[in-house]
Design a protein around this motif. Structure first.
Motif, PDB file in Angstrom:
ATOM      1  N   ALA A 153      33.439  21.223   9.717  1.00 54.19           N
ATOM      2  CA  ALA A 153      33.946  19.957  10.253  1.00 54.19           C
ATOM      3  C   ALA A 153      35.157  20.181  11.143  1.00 54.19           C
ATOM      4  CB  ALA A 153      34.286  19.003   9.111  1.00 54.19           C
ATOM      5  N   LYS A 154      36.018  21.105  10.771  1.00 57.57           N
ATOM      6  CA  LYS A 154      37.203  21.395  11.576  1.00 57.57           C
ATOM      7  C   LYS A 154      36.812  21.944  12.947  1.00 57.57           C
ATOM      8  CE  LYS A 154      40.283  22.307   7.639  1.00 57.57           C
ATOM      9  NZ  LYS A 154      41.066  23.344   6.913  1.00 57.57           N
ATOM     10  N   MET A 155      35.790  22.801  12.980  1.00 53.43           N
ATOM     11  CA  MET A 155      35.354  23.354  14.254  1.00 53.43           C
ATOM     12  C   MET A 155      34.698  22.277  15.119  1.00 53.43           C
ATOM     13  SD  MET A 155      36.357  26.470  14.114  1.00 53.43           S
ATOM     14  CE  MET A 155      35.476  27.326  15.412  1.00 53.43           C
ATOM     15  N   LEU A 156      33.900  21.426  14.498  1.00 53.40           N
ATOM     16  CA  LEU A 156      33.260  20.347  15.245  1.00 53.40           C
ATOM     17  C   LEU A 156      34.305  19.393  15.812  1.00 53.40           C
ATOM     18  CD1 LEU A 156      30.238  19.574  12.876  1.00 53.40           C
ATOM     19  CD2 LEU A 156      30.123  20.600  15.157  1.00 53.40           C
ATOM     20  N   ALA A 157      35.365  19.154  15.043  1.00 57.18           N
ATOM     21  CA  ALA A 157      36.429  18.252  15.509  1.00 57.18           C
ATOM     22  C   ALA A 157      37.118  18.805  16.752  1.00 57.18           C
ATOM     23  CB  ALA A 157      37.446  18.032  14.394  1.00 57.18           C
ATOM     24  N   LEU A 183      32.558  32.254  12.574  1.00 56.46           N
ATOM     25  CA  LEU A 183      32.843  30.843  12.771  1.00 56.46           C
ATOM     26  C   LEU A 183      33.877  30.626  13.875  1.00 56.46           C
ATOM     27  CD1 LEU A 183      32.457  27.905  11.932  1.00 56.46           C
ATOM     28  CD2 LEU A 183      34.208  28.251  10.168  1.00 56.46           C
ATOM     29  N   GLU A 184      34.980  31.357  13.806  1.00 60.31           N
ATOM     30  CA  GLU A 184      36.099  31.096  14.710  1.00 60.31           C
ATOM     31  C   GLU A 184      35.875  31.653  16.112  1.00 60.31           C
ATOM     32  OE1 GLU A 184      39.466  32.689  12.677  1.00 60.31           O
ATOM     33  OE2 GLU A 184      39.306  31.268  11.000  1.00 60.31           O
ATOM     34  N   LYS A 185      35.151  32.756  16.244  1.00 60.62           N
ATOM     35  CA  LYS A 185      34.973  33.388  17.545  1.00 60.62           C
ATOM     36  C   LYS A 185      33.588  33.141  18.161  1.00 60.62           C
ATOM     37  CE  LYS A 185      39.045  35.266  17.394  1.00 60.62           C
ATOM     38  NZ  LYS A 185      40.139  34.785  18.274  1.00 60.62           N
ATOM     39  N   ALA A 186      32.614  32.762  17.308  1.00 58.51           N
ATOM     40  CA  ALA A 186      31.262  32.565  17.838  1.00 58.51           C
ATOM     41  C   ALA A 186      30.666  31.200  17.494  1.00 58.51           C
ATOM     42  CB  ALA A 186      30.329  33.670  17.318  1.00 58.51           C
ATOM     43  N   GLY A 196      35.508  20.169  19.089  1.00 53.37           N
ATOM     44  CA  GLY A 196      34.522  20.111  20.157  1.00 53.37           C
ATOM     45  C   GLY A 196      33.715  21.369  20.332  1.00 53.37           C
ATOM     46  N   ILE A 197      33.731  22.251  19.353  1.00 53.85           N
ATOM     47  CA  ILE A 197      33.001  23.517  19.435  1.00 53.85           C
ATOM     48  C   ILE A 197      31.541  23.317  19.035  1.00 53.85           C
ATOM     49  CG2 ILE A 197      32.825  25.841  18.421  1.00 53.85           C
ATOM     50  CD1 ILE A 197      35.882  25.789  18.161  1.00 53.85           C
ATOM     51  N   ASP A 198      30.659  23.906  19.801  1.00 57.16           N
ATOM     52  CA  ASP A 198      29.224  23.865  19.502  1.00 57.16           C
ATOM     53  C   ASP A 198      28.949  24.826  18.343  1.00 57.16           C
ATOM     54  OD1 ASP A 198      26.438  23.590  19.589  1.00 57.16           O
ATOM     55  OD2 ASP A 198      26.252  25.228  21.044  1.00 57.16           O
ATOM     56  N   VAL A 199      28.683  24.280  17.175  1.00 57.63           N
ATOM     57  CA  VAL A 199      28.508  25.078  15.967  1.00 57.63           C
ATOM     58  C   VAL A 199      27.021  25.260  15.663  1.00 57.63           C
ATOM     59  CG1 VAL A 199      28.896  25.171  13.474  1.00 57.63           C
ATOM     60  CG2 VAL A 199      30.723  24.370  14.990  1.00 57.63           C
ATOM     61  N   ILE A 200      26.644  26.485  15.412  1.00 59.38           N
ATOM     62  CA  ILE A 200      25.281  26.797  14.955  1.00 59.38           C
ATOM     63  C   ILE A 200      25.367  27.048  13.461  1.00 59.38           C
ATOM     64  CG2 ILE A 200      23.295  28.337  15.182  1.00 59.38           C
ATOM     65  CD1 ILE A 200      24.251  29.005  18.012  1.00 59.38           C
ATOM     66  N   ASP A 201      24.790  26.157  12.679  1.00 56.56           N
ATOM     67  CA  ASP A 201      24.955  26.210  11.221  1.00 56.56           C
ATOM     68  C   ASP A 201      23.806  26.978  10.579  1.00 56.56           C
ATOM     69  OD1 ASP A 201      25.508  25.858   8.580  1.00 56.56           O
ATOM     70  OD2 ASP A 201      25.737  23.684   8.664  1.00 56.56           O
ATOM     71  N   LEU A 202      24.097  28.190  10.152  1.00 57.53           N
ATOM     72  CA  LEU A 202      23.148  29.019   9.401  1.00 57.53           C
ATOM     73  C   LEU A 202      23.682  29.234   7.985  1.00 57.53           C
ATOM     74  CD1 LEU A 202      22.403  31.708  12.155  1.00 57.53           C
ATOM     75  CD2 LEU A 202      21.094  29.643  11.654  1.00 57.53           C
ATOM     76  N   ASP A 253      35.221  42.545   5.237  1.00 55.90           N
ATOM     77  CA  ASP A 253      34.680  42.038   3.986  1.00 55.90           C
ATOM     78  C   ASP A 253      33.907  40.763   4.318  1.00 55.90           C
ATOM     79  OD1 ASP A 253      36.574  40.023   4.382  1.00 55.90           O
ATOM     80  OD2 ASP A 253      37.884  40.696   2.763  1.00 55.90           O
ATOM     81  N   SER A 254      33.256  40.174   3.332  1.00 56.03           N
ATOM     82  CA  SER A 254      32.349  39.070   3.626  1.00 56.03           C
ATOM     83  C   SER A 254      33.089  37.837   4.145  1.00 56.03           C
ATOM     84  CB  SER A 254      31.516  38.720   2.390  1.00 56.03           C
ATOM     85  OG  SER A 254      32.322  38.300   1.312  1.00 56.03           O
ATOM     86  N   MET A 255      34.266  37.549   3.588  1.00 54.14           N
ATOM     87  CA  MET A 255      35.036  36.400   4.063  1.00 54.14           C
ATOM     88  C   MET A 255      35.537  36.641   5.487  1.00 54.14           C
ATOM     89  SD  MET A 255      35.181  33.775   2.080  1.00 54.14           S
ATOM     90  CE  MET A 255      36.615  32.935   2.746  1.00 54.14           C
ATOM     91  N   GLY A 256      36.019  37.839   5.738  1.00 54.78           N
ATOM     92  CA  GLY A 256      36.532  38.154   7.069  1.00 54.78           C
ATOM     93  C   GLY A 256      35.454  38.062   8.132  1.00 54.78           C
ATOM     94  N   PHE A 257      34.247  38.552   7.813  1.00 53.75           N
ATOM     95  CA  PHE A 257      33.165  38.522   8.791  1.00 53.75           C
ATOM     96  C   PHE A 257      32.681  37.091   9.018  1.00 53.75           C
ATOM     97  CE2 PHE A 257      28.613  39.449  10.018  1.00 53.75           C
ATOM     98  CZ  PHE A 257      28.934  39.859  11.311  1.00 53.75           C
TER      99      PHE A 257
END
Length: 385
Positions: free
Chosen positions: A22-26, A341-344, A28-34, A332-336
């Motif tokens: 939700a923060k990324m969508l707010a 999310l933040e860069k792609a 205006g980022i085009d989010v691909i949710d997998l 690690d899994s959280m970092g990746f």
């Protein structure tokens, strides 16, 4: 303010992912949710039409049966016979659920006393441990390791835990690892259960999401399984009915009866109109299931090609609509997952969210079109991981 049981819970994984998305969508980022495994295709039209007819019938507007409509339970028993080759008594061995998540969460309440041990796989659907905790039980982790094909090593469970263990969850085809189990594993589980007097709950929510001719086995199809356990099935993923909340439990009659006592004191049953639609799903043409599996297979192949292209060693899953991938070196899994999310603008689920043994992996859900998956692959390639 909150009870100890609430304070002891970690943040629910998928709620946290929703907040980050939700923060990324707010922004205006085009989010691909997998991330979350929520089918993106609509419920098949013949099931929707059945629901429309049922909801117009005033007879469905009253309190439903606590155990579920007998007609639905008969349909579920017949479906089990046709798809899994198991014979189920619809009256004594079948129970309607308000989705299998509800079943997972509530079944420990019927059998677990404070201090009893519940054997829970890890990585796994978080509700196994949460359900055990809500019942006052002590979850004990049984690791699912890649070198064991993500099957638990039952011989490695300490004797002191076995002495206190009363219930065990298993889940194949598996979420999140996509691992599958054959009959020999289920036979091992039955022997283990009988030797240690442990109830087995097999969460079989992904039983029909299969590829390339693979057919998943039912735990209850193994000799002796009906003596020791129950199996949970869901209409959510198989028929794109996640929001409808409908599933069923089948198995040992005494266990089903105990489980039913919990439900009769907690909920008032599944809406009859939804159960009628469920009857249509279970008894009608299963072509819609085959069609969806072909769609998921194409998506699986597209994502696998992309992940291999960026250097991730991922095995093609035979079932579920998840890909369980090792994270690149240095992450690690959280970092990746945060990087994605933040860069792609890609949402994927960090493996550690499914338990400590999920560290080092990330889960992708095949809930976007091939075109969107290909876009996600391009974005990952641009990260130059």
């Amino acid at each position: 303010m909150y009870s100890d049981r609430i304070n002891a819970l970690p943040p629910y994984l998928f709620a946290t992912i929703d907040e980050s998305k939700a923060k990324m969508l707010a922004k205006g980022i085009d989010v691909i949710d997998l991330g979350i495994g929520d089918p993106d295709q609509p419920t098949p039209s013949h099931i929707v039409e059945s629901m429309c007819q049922a909801v117009r019938d005033p007879a469905t507007h009253r309190y439903p049966s606590y155990t579920g409509m007998l007609e639905f339970r008969k349909a579920a028993a017949r479906w089990c016979n046709e798809t899994k080759g198991i014979n189920i008594d619809p009256e004594g061995q079948t129970l309607t659920l308000i989705g299998s998540k509800e079943g997972v969460a509530h079944v420990p309440l019927a059998f677990i006393n404070p201090g009893d041990v519940v054997l829970c796989p890890d990585p796994a659907y978080p509700v196994y441990k949460i359900g055990a905790q809500f019942a006052g039980g002590e979850p004990f982790t049984i690791p699912l390791l890649e070198e064991n094909d993500f099957l638990p090593d039952l011989d490695a469970i300490p004797a002191d835990m076995l002495a206190r263990a009363k219930l065990m969850f298993i889940n194949y085809p598996n979420n999140p690892t996509s691992a599958t189990a054959d009959r020999s594993f289920f036979e091992e589980v039955v022997e283990f259960s009988k030797n240690n007097n442990i109830i087995v709950v097999h969460d079989n929510a992904y039983s029909q999401m299969v590829y390339e001719g693979y057919q998943s086995s039912s735990f209850l199809s193994v000799d002796g399984a009906m003596d020791v356990g129950i199996e949970l099935f869901s209409l959510s993923k198989t028929y794109n009915m996640t929001g409808w909340r409908l599933g069923f439990a089948v198995g040992n009659e005494k266990l089903i009866k105990g489980f039913g006592k919990v439900k009769s004191n907690i909920d008032s049953g599944a809406f009859d109109a939804i159960q009628r639609a469920g009857i249509t799903a279970l008894t009608g043409s299963q072509q819609c299931v085959s069609d969806m599996n072909r769609i998921y297979e194409k998506r699986r192949n597209a994502l696998l090609k992309g992940l291999h292209g960026i250097g991730l060693d991922v095995k093609p899953p035979k079932a579920t609509f998840y890909i369980w991938a090792p994270v690149p070196k240095g992450y690690d899994s959280m970092g990746f997952s945060q990087l994605l999310l933040e860069k792609a603008g890609i949402v994927a689920t960090p493996g550690v969210g499914f338990g400590p043994y999920g560290e080092g992996y990330i889960r992708f859900a095949l809930t976007q079109s091939v075109e969107r998956i290909n876009e996600a692959v391009i974005r990952m390639e641009e990260l130059r991981i």
